[in-house]
Design a protein around this motif. Sequence first.
Motif, PDB file in Angstrom:
ATOM      1  N   ASN A 103      18.940 -39.662 -78.612  1.00 25.08           N
ATOM      2  CA  ASN A 103      19.122 -40.667 -77.904  1.00 25.08           C
ATOM      3  C   ASN A 103      20.600 -41.161 -77.315  1.00 25.08           C
ATOM      4  OD1 ASN A 103      17.287 -42.840 -77.038  1.00 25.08           O
ATOM      5  ND2 ASN A 103      18.030 -44.267 -78.773  1.00 25.08           N
ATOM      6  N   TRP A 104      21.153 -40.219 -76.616  1.00 23.89           N
ATOM      7  CA  TRP A 104      22.440 -40.396 -75.929  1.00 23.89           C
ATOM      8  C   TRP A 104      22.046 -41.469 -74.912  1.00 23.89           C
ATOM      9  CZ3 TRP A 104      26.975 -38.849 -77.812  1.00 23.89           C
ATOM     10  CH2 TRP A 104      26.879 -37.695 -78.608  1.00 23.89           C
ATOM     11  N   THR A 105      22.584 -42.705 -74.894  1.00 26.48           N
ATOM     12  CA  THR A 105      22.276 -43.665 -73.739  1.00 26.48           C
ATOM     13  C   THR A 105      23.758 -44.333 -73.103  1.00 26.48           C
ATOM     14  OG1 THR A 105      20.780 -44.551 -75.588  1.00 26.48           O
ATOM     15  CG2 THR A 105      21.596 -46.024 -73.843  1.00 26.48           C
ATOM     16  N   PHE A 106      23.582 -44.311 -72.063  1.00 28.46           N
ATOM     17  CA  PHE A 106      24.452 -44.830 -70.994  1.00 28.46           C
ATOM     18  C   PHE A 106      24.395 -45.847 -70.073  1.00 28.46           C
ATOM     19  CE2 PHE A 106      24.955 -40.226 -71.905  1.00 28.46           C
ATOM     20  CZ  PHE A 106      26.417 -39.966 -72.222  1.00 28.46           C
ATOM     21  N   LEU A 107      25.342 -46.758 -69.951  1.00 26.84           N
ATOM     22  CA  LEU A 107      24.808 -47.766 -69.165  1.00 26.84           C
ATOM     23  C   LEU A 107      25.424 -47.939 -67.720  1.00 26.84           C
ATOM     24  CD1 LEU A 107      25.631 -50.946 -71.817  1.00 26.84           C
ATOM     25  CD2 LEU A 107      23.488 -49.615 -71.137  1.00 26.84           C
ATOM     26  N   VAL A 108      24.587 -47.778 -66.666  1.00 22.28           N
ATOM     27  CA  VAL A 108      25.231 -47.441 -65.301  1.00 22.28           C
ATOM     28  C   VAL A 108      25.164 -48.739 -64.438  1.00 22.28           C
ATOM     29  CG1 VAL A 108      24.581 -46.210 -63.255  1.00 22.28           C
ATOM     30  CG2 VAL A 108      24.078 -45.232 -65.483  1.00 22.28           C
ATOM     31  N   ALA A 109      26.246 -49.125 -63.676  1.00 21.17           N
ATOM     32  CA  ALA A 109      26.421 -50.249 -63.098  1.00 21.17           C
ATOM     33  C   ALA A 109      27.172 -49.977 -61.619  1.00 21.17           C
ATOM     34  CB  ALA A 109      27.314 -51.275 -63.671  1.00 21.17           C
ATOM     35  N   LEU A 110      26.587 -50.637 -60.548  1.00 23.26           N
ATOM     36  CA  LEU A 110      26.907 -50.592 -59.453  1.00 23.26           C
ATOM     37  C   LEU A 110      28.302 -51.365 -59.078  1.00 23.26           C
ATOM     38  CD1 LEU A 110      26.430 -49.661 -56.343  1.00 23.26           C
ATOM     39  CD2 LEU A 110      25.009 -51.912 -56.174  1.00 23.26           C
ATOM     40  N   ILE A 111      29.254 -50.762 -58.996  1.00 23.84           N
ATOM     41  CA  ILE A 111      30.610 -51.426 -58.734  1.00 23.84           C
ATOM     42  C   ILE A 111      31.117 -51.569 -57.487  1.00 23.84           C
ATOM     43  CG2 ILE A 111      31.076 -51.253 -61.398  1.00 23.84           C
ATOM     44  CD1 ILE A 111      32.922 -48.969 -60.281  1.00 23.84           C
ATOM     45  N   GLY A 112      30.312 -50.893 -56.643  1.00 27.06           N
ATOM     46  CA  GLY A 112      31.033 -51.153 -55.204  1.00 27.06           C
ATOM     47  C   GLY A 112      30.070 -50.133 -54.017  1.00 27.06           C
ATOM     48  N   VAL A 113      30.151 -50.731 -52.857  1.00 24.09           N
ATOM     49  CA  VAL A 113      29.524 -49.784 -51.810  1.00 24.09           C
ATOM     50  C   VAL A 113      30.452 -49.599 -50.258  1.00 24.09           C
ATOM     51  CG1 VAL A 113      27.497 -50.111 -50.012  1.00 24.09           C
ATOM     52  CG2 VAL A 113      27.274 -50.951 -52.636  1.00 24.09           C
ATOM     53  N   THR A 114      30.486 -48.629 -50.184  1.00 24.55           N
ATOM     54  CA  THR A 114      31.205 -48.506 -48.788  1.00 24.55           C
ATOM     55  C   THR A 114      30.558 -47.644 -47.910  1.00 24.55           C
ATOM     56  OG1 THR A 114      33.477 -47.722 -48.020  1.00 24.55           O
ATOM     57  CG2 THR A 114      32.435 -46.434 -49.743  1.00 24.55           C
ATOM     58  N   LYS A 115      30.751 -47.773 -46.695  1.00 27.57           N
ATOM     59  CA  LYS A 115      30.262 -46.880 -45.590  1.00 27.57           C
ATOM     60  C   LYS A 115      30.985 -45.705 -45.115  1.00 27.57           C
ATOM     61  CE  LYS A 115      27.925 -51.176 -43.443  1.00 27.57           C
ATOM     62  NZ  LYS A 115      27.923 -51.862 -42.083  1.00 27.57           N
ATOM     63  N   GLU A 116      32.083 -45.749 -45.878  1.00 29.00           N
ATOM     64  CA  GLU A 116      33.337 -44.637 -45.575  1.00 29.00           C
ATOM     65  C   GLU A 116      32.720 -43.371 -46.205  1.00 29.00           C
ATOM     66  OE1 GLU A 116      35.448 -44.472 -42.841  1.00 29.00           O
ATOM     67  OE2 GLU A 116      34.474 -46.618 -42.279  1.00 29.00           O
ATOM     68  N   GLU A 117      32.332 -42.359 -45.685  1.00 25.65           N
ATOM     69  CA  GLU A 117      32.256 -41.097 -46.477  1.00 25.65           C
ATOM     70  C   GLU A 117      33.446 -40.287 -46.565  1.00 25.65           C
ATOM     71  OE1 GLU A 117      29.209 -37.348 -46.560  1.00 25.65           O
ATOM     72  OE2 GLU A 117      28.237 -39.369 -46.100  1.00 25.65           O
ATOM     73  N   ASN A 118      34.062 -39.830 -47.758  1.00 26.88           N
ATOM     74  CA  ASN A 118      35.205 -38.962 -47.635  1.00 26.88           C
ATOM     75  C   ASN A 118      34.762 -37.536 -47.340  1.00 26.88           C
ATOM     76  OD1 ASN A 118      37.350 -37.622 -48.138  1.00 26.88           O
ATOM     77  ND2 ASN A 118      38.088 -38.981 -49.768  1.00 26.88           N
ATOM     78  N   PRO A 119      35.200 -36.998 -46.235  1.00 29.47           N
ATOM     79  CA  PRO A 119      34.672 -35.501 -46.087  1.00 29.47           C
ATOM     80  C   PRO A 119      35.295 -34.601 -46.854  1.00 29.47           C
ATOM     81  CG  PRO A 119      36.437 -36.367 -44.323  1.00 29.47           C
ATOM     82  CD  PRO A 119      36.191 -37.591 -45.374  1.00 29.47           C
ATOM     83  N   LYS A 120      36.083 -34.887 -47.932  1.00 31.43           N
ATOM     84  CA  LYS A 120      36.950 -34.029 -48.825  1.00 31.43           C
ATOM     85  C   LYS A 120      35.753 -33.984 -50.000  1.00 31.43           C
ATOM     86  CE  LYS A 120      41.680 -35.105 -47.654  1.00 31.43           C
ATOM     87  NZ  LYS A 120      42.794 -35.531 -47.945  1.00 31.43           N
ATOM     88  N   PHE A 121      34.922 -34.715 -50.253  1.00 29.52           N
ATOM     89  CA  PHE A 121      34.249 -34.777 -51.445  1.00 29.52           C
ATOM     90  C   PHE A 121      32.666 -34.307 -51.319  1.00 29.52           C
ATOM     91  CE2 PHE A 121      36.330 -38.909 -52.860  1.00 29.52           C
ATOM     92  CZ  PHE A 121      37.114 -38.356 -53.758  1.00 29.52           C
ATOM     93  N   THR A 122      32.311 -33.503 -51.985  1.00 29.64           N
ATOM     94  CA  THR A 122      30.721 -33.252 -52.250  1.00 29.64           C
ATOM     95  C   THR A 122      30.240 -34.224 -53.013  1.00 29.64           C
ATOM     96  OG1 THR A 122      31.423 -30.831 -51.975  1.00 29.64           O
ATOM     97  CG2 THR A 122      29.156 -31.345 -52.696  1.00 29.64           C
ATOM     98  N   TYR A 123      29.173 -34.873 -52.371  1.00 28.77           N
ATOM     99  CA  TYR A 123      28.521 -35.964 -53.173  1.00 28.77           C
ATOM    100  C   TYR A 123      27.268 -35.377 -53.925  1.00 28.77           C
ATOM    101  CZ  TYR A 123      31.473 -39.141 -50.624  1.00 28.77           C
ATOM    102  OH  TYR A 123      32.401 -39.893 -50.349  1.00 28.77           O
ATOM    103  N   PRO A 124      26.970 -35.982 -55.245  1.00 29.59           N
ATOM    104  CA  PRO A 124      27.819 -36.963 -56.041  1.00 29.59           C
ATOM    105  C   PRO A 124      29.430 -36.324 -56.657  1.00 29.59           C
ATOM    106  CG  PRO A 124      25.988 -36.187 -57.426  1.00 29.59           C
ATOM    107  CD  PRO A 124      25.964 -35.521 -56.055  1.00 29.59           C
ATOM    108  N   THR A 125      30.091 -37.302 -56.561  1.00 32.05           N
ATOM    109  CA  THR A 125      31.267 -36.879 -57.469  1.00 32.05           C
ATOM    110  C   THR A 125      31.915 -37.672 -58.216  1.00 32.05           C
ATOM    111  OG1 THR A 125      33.538 -35.716 -56.767  1.00 32.05           O
ATOM    112  CG2 THR A 125      32.726 -37.654 -55.420  1.00 32.05           C
TER     113      THR A 125
END
Length: 187
Positions: A103-125
């Motif tokens: 029963n590993w439990t994690f709490l996930v919260a949306l903390i930000g939204v941006t329109k800018e995608e970083n080309p250096k990242f492979t999403y999710p990261t």
Amino acid sequence: MAILKLRVYFEEDDSIYRDIAIRHTQSFKDLHTAILKAFEFDSKFGATFFRSNDNWQRGREISLEVYNKTYKAPPLLMADTTIGSEIRDPNQKFIYVYDFAKNWTFLVALIGVTKEENPKFTYPTVIRTEGIAPSQYGTKSLLGDRFTDVEEKYDLAKGTEGFGTEGEEGVGDEFASSGESGGDDDY
């Protein structure tokens, strides 16, 4: 394309968290995989998300697969459900449960939204890491794997040889006499 920034807290200690950036068009299965990787867990067990509110109450279930249990409503499947489709407000929260036996439990919260995608990242990261992740199968120390070497070198596993137990006669008697210090050393 919107990039969602989610903070994933370990339920038992909110000082341990990972921030994950993910596209709103990616699935909950992508997020599931990213969380396991961020906390160094394997992917051998079942998992599910619950849509949640500010009080962390469990709502609609988004499951890795349909499990043999009773559901109030049929679960959505992680592979078929995009994260953006389940965002209802700017402070959206989810509960993630992994390995139903532990029963590993994690709490996930949306903390930000941006329109800018970083080309250096492979999403999710993972974009931020705080605290030492819990160990999935046992204890994890600051020494990590090096502790095993120390334990083998000094044979710490035996542990009891050379140590008395509290209340044994004769143990510590040299300090128990008249209360005087045994020498000039100040402790």
